[in-house]
Design a protein around this motif. Structure first.
Motif: not given
Ligand code: AKG
Ligand code: FE2
Length: 239
Positions: A100, A102, A104, A110, A113, A115, A125, A153, A171, A173, A188, A190, A192, A194
């Motif tokens: 994923l 993201n 920002y 975010i 939440h 995962d 991440i 980060l 976690h 933001i 930014r 990022s 993710t 998984r």
């Protein structure tokens, strides 16, 4: 490949969390950024508070059936090489098949939440372009709405999440345009990474719409519209 700075690791005070600085080289960061921004606009999903784009096998919470999705959006080589490296270096037990992206802008974030069970319980991440504070909340305690730790980060860093960090904490933001150290946030990106469990493993019958953990109603519709556009498949029943 030569590295401008050698990676250094810190172990934050949350079990299962590990932060590695300078995991990407500046040329790798540039290359991934360039690739992401060369994508046509259609796969991007615009939420009210960030944009996202994803590659790879859908999790049971995504919209498209796996075979169709793979044809449309396989992991690009600059990102699959990161998945490969994480696996080869022992940072992830299961090679990531779901990534994923993201995006920002300053002031975006975010919501807290987890995962969740659609993935193997390990996430990586990778941060690009700007630093951000990622806040951690212990869901087992009464003051669970207050962060117990904030991971700073830096661009090109890698945050590894497994064990208790994956299962017992949330976690998120905060939506603000400066970091705790007072530095203004910039745009930014990022990644993710998984491993999405197969839909059968999860007991589901068919992939559903990707629902971002912090999705609001119109965000859900945006996700559905994006996938209708990409797959040509009508999801009227999900609206
Ligand atoms: O952008 C980040 O650092 C966090 C992303 C995240 O939590 C997620 O994709 O589930
Ligand atoms: Fe997350």
């Amino acid at each position: 490949m030569t590295r401008a700075t050698s990676p250094t690791t810190t172990t934050p005070p949350i079990p299962g969390l590990r932060l590695i600085y300078e995991f990407l080289t500046p040329p790798e960061e540039h290359h991934i950024q360039h690739h992401i921004y060369s994508e046509p606009p259609s796969p991007w999903v615009t939420l009210s508070h960030r944009r996202l784009l994803w590659y790879g096998t859908p999790a049971s919470t995504d919209v498209a059936p796996p075979h169709k999705y793979r044809q449309i959006h396989p992991l690009p080589s600059c990102i699959s090489s990161i998945a490969q490296r994480l696996h080869a270096q022992g940072h992830q037990t299961h090679r990531a098949n779901h990534v994923l992206v993201n995006e920002y802008r300053p002031g975006q974030g975010i919501m807290p939440h987890e995962d969740g069970p659609a993935y193997e319980p390990e996430a990586a991440i990778v941060s690009l372009l700007s630093a951000i504070d990622l806040d951690w909340y212990d869901k087992r305690i009464e003051s669970r709405h207050r962060p117990v730790y904030s991971a700073y980060l830096l661009p090109r860093s890698l945050l590894l999440i497994s064990g208790a960090a994956y299962t017992d904490y949330l976690h998120g933001i905060a939506e603000c345009d400066v970091n705790r150290n007072g530095e203004p946030r910039q745009l930014r990106l990022s990644l993710t990474l998984r491993h999405a469990k197969s839909v059968q493993e999860e007991g589901g019958e068919e992939a559903g719409p990707y629902v971002a953990p912090d999705a609001r109603r119109h965000d859900r519709l945006a996700a559905v519209h994006a996938f209708e556009r990409i797959t040509g498949r009508k999801l009227g029943a999900l609206r």
